[in-house]
Write a protein that holds these residues in place. Structure first.
Motif, short mmCIF file in Angstrom:
data_model
loop_
_atom_site.label_atom_id
_atom_site.label_comp_id
_atom_site.label_asym_id
_atom_site.label_seq_id
_atom_site.Cartn_x
_atom_site.Cartn_y
_atom_site.Cartn_z
N LYS A 1 8.16 -55.99 39.96
CA LYS A 1 7.11 -56.82 39.35
C LYS A 1 7.75 -57.96 38.55
N SER A 2 8.79 -57.63 37.79
CA SER A 2 9.47 -58.64 36.97
C SER A 2 10.13 -59.72 37.83
N ILE A 3 10.73 -59.31 38.94
CA ILE A 3 11.37 -60.28 39.84
C ILE A 3 10.31 -61.22 40.40
N LYS A 4 9.17 -60.65 40.78
CA LYS A 4 8.06 -61.44 41.34
C LYS A 4 7.57 -62.47 40.32
N GLU A 5 7.64 -62.09 39.04
CA GLU A 5 7.19 -62.99 37.96
C GLU A 5 8.29 -63.94 37.50
N GLY A 6 9.45 -63.89 38.17
CA GLY A 6 10.53 -64.82 37.83
C GLY A 6 11.32 -64.44 36.59
N LYS A 7 11.24 -63.19 36.16
CA LYS A 7 11.98 -62.74 34.97
C LYS A 7 13.42 -62.40 35.34
N ASN A 8 14.29 -62.45 34.35
CA ASN A 8 15.70 -62.09 34.56
C ASN A 8 15.85 -60.58 34.32
N ILE A 9 16.11 -59.84 35.39
CA ILE A 9 16.27 -58.38 35.28
C ILE A 9 17.72 -57.97 35.53
N ARG A 10 18.60 -58.93 35.52
CA ARG A 10 20.00 -58.68 35.89
C ARG A 10 20.64 -57.48 35.18
N PRO A 11 20.42 -57.29 33.86
CA PRO A 11 21.06 -56.14 33.19
C PRO A 11 20.56 -54.78 33.68
N MET A 12 19.41 -54.76 34.36
CA MET A 12 18.82 -53.49 34.79
C MET A 12 19.38 -52.99 36.12
N LEU A 13 20.12 -53.85 36.83
CA LEU A 13 20.67 -53.48 38.14
C LEU A 13 22.19 -53.48 38.08
N PRO A 14 22.82 -52.57 38.84
CA PRO A 14 24.28 -52.67 38.98
C PRO A 14 24.62 -54.06 39.52
N GLU A 15 25.73 -54.62 39.09
CA GLU A 15 26.09 -56.01 39.41
C GLU A 15 26.01 -56.33 40.91
N HIS A 16 26.60 -55.46 41.75
CA HIS A 16 26.61 -55.71 43.20
C HIS A 16 25.20 -55.65 43.79
N VAL A 17 24.33 -54.84 43.18
CA VAL A 17 22.95 -54.73 43.65
C VAL A 17 22.19 -56.00 43.27
N TRP A 18 22.40 -56.45 42.04
CA TRP A 18 21.74 -57.69 41.61
C TRP A 18 22.13 -58.85 42.53
N GLU A 19 23.41 -58.94 42.84
CA GLU A 19 23.88 -60.02 43.73
C GLU A 19 23.20 -59.95 45.09
N TYR A 20 23.06 -58.75 45.62
CA TYR A 20 22.44 -58.56 46.94
C TYR A 20 20.96 -58.94 46.90
N VAL A 21 20.25 -58.47 45.88
CA VAL A 21 18.82 -58.76 45.72
C VAL A 21 18.61 -60.27 45.58
N ASP A 22 19.48 -60.90 44.79
CA ASP A 22 19.37 -62.33 44.55
C ASP A 22 19.66 -63.13 45.83
N GLU A 23 20.72 -62.76 46.50
CA GLU A 23 21.16 -63.44 47.72
C GLU A 23 20.10 -63.32 48.83
N MET A 24 19.46 -62.14 48.93
CA MET A 24 18.48 -61.90 50.00
C MET A 24 17.06 -62.32 49.60
N ASN A 25 16.89 -62.78 48.36
CA ASN A 25 15.56 -63.17 47.86
C ASN A 25 14.53 -62.05 47.95
N PHE A 26 14.96 -60.83 47.63
CA PHE A 26 14.06 -59.69 47.70
C PHE A 26 13.06 -59.69 46.56
N TYR A 27 11.88 -59.14 46.83
CA TYR A 27 10.82 -58.86 45.86
C TYR A 27 10.18 -60.11 45.26
N LYS A 28 10.46 -61.29 45.81
CA LYS A 28 9.88 -62.51 45.21
C LYS A 28 8.50 -62.80 45.72
#
Length: 194
Positions: free
Chosen positions: A167-194
């Motif tokens: 939900k936070s990603i969809k709203e454009g919030k920064n959730i980076r601290p909540m995900l392991p670094e490599h997972v955050w990079e993958y989610v960001d790179e693939m544009n997931f949950y937007k």
């Protein structure tokens, strides 16, 4: 002595630092030798648009556990007939890895409804269950409170959910601290949950 593996089931959509903290705590502070994250496949009978493809969720867990030798990812359920029940997975995994002993990891909230699981008595007969605490109003009473196969582990209480993260990603919030670094990079790179 047989190695004891804790099975941590979930959709991990996405896996977050709460999942990792609980799994690592179980690996370090119980008699479990390893924790396997069992990624639950997307059920063909359920249309859930927010659930990422099996492959992507497996990739995220794989990246998350990369630096943790006691944590592994498993896609064992991907090839089992759907809908699947935990008892079927346990039977299959025990046959596939006869030299290991398998235990279940679950949250206190899941223990409340455990008596409704298919063949729950059979699960308890052959497998230990490691229960981690969840935030609740007072102590959770269950019929399993003094069961010899159920071990309550005093793991940290993590009030973090994949739903909140999506939900936070969809709203454009920064959730980076909540995900392991490599997972955050993958989610960001693939544009997931937007």
């Amino acid at each position: 002595m047989r190695r004891k593996i804790g099975l941590y089931f979930g959709t991990f959509n996405p896996i977050h630092v709460g999942h990792l903290t609980i799994a690592n705590h179980m690996a370090e502070h119980s008699d479990l030798n390893q924790i396997w994250f069992v990624v639950t496949p997307h059920s063909p009978f359920k249309k859930k648009r927010s659930l990422l493809d099996n492959h992507h969720r497996y990739q995220m867990v794989d990246r998350a556990v990369d630096d943790y030798p006691k944590l592994k990812v498993s896609n064992i359920e991907f090839n089992l007939p759907q809908p699947n029940y935990t008892i079927n997975t346990l039977t299959y995994i025990q046959e596939k890895y006869p030299d290991y002993t398998f235990a279940l990891i679950m949250g206190e909230d899941n223990l409340k409804g455990f008596h409704k699981w298919k063949n729950y008595e059979l699960i308890l007969k052959h497998h230990d269950i490691y229960v981690y605490p969840r935030i609740s109003n007072g102590k959770v009473e269950t019929q399993f409170d003094n069961h010899t196969k159920i071990h309550k582990v005093d793991a940290p209480i993590m009030e973090l959910s994949s739903t909140f993260i999506r939900k936070s990603i969809k709203e454009g919030k920064n959730i980076r601290p909540m995900l392991p670094e490599h997972v955050w990079e993958y989610v960001d790179e693939m544009n997931f949950y937007k």
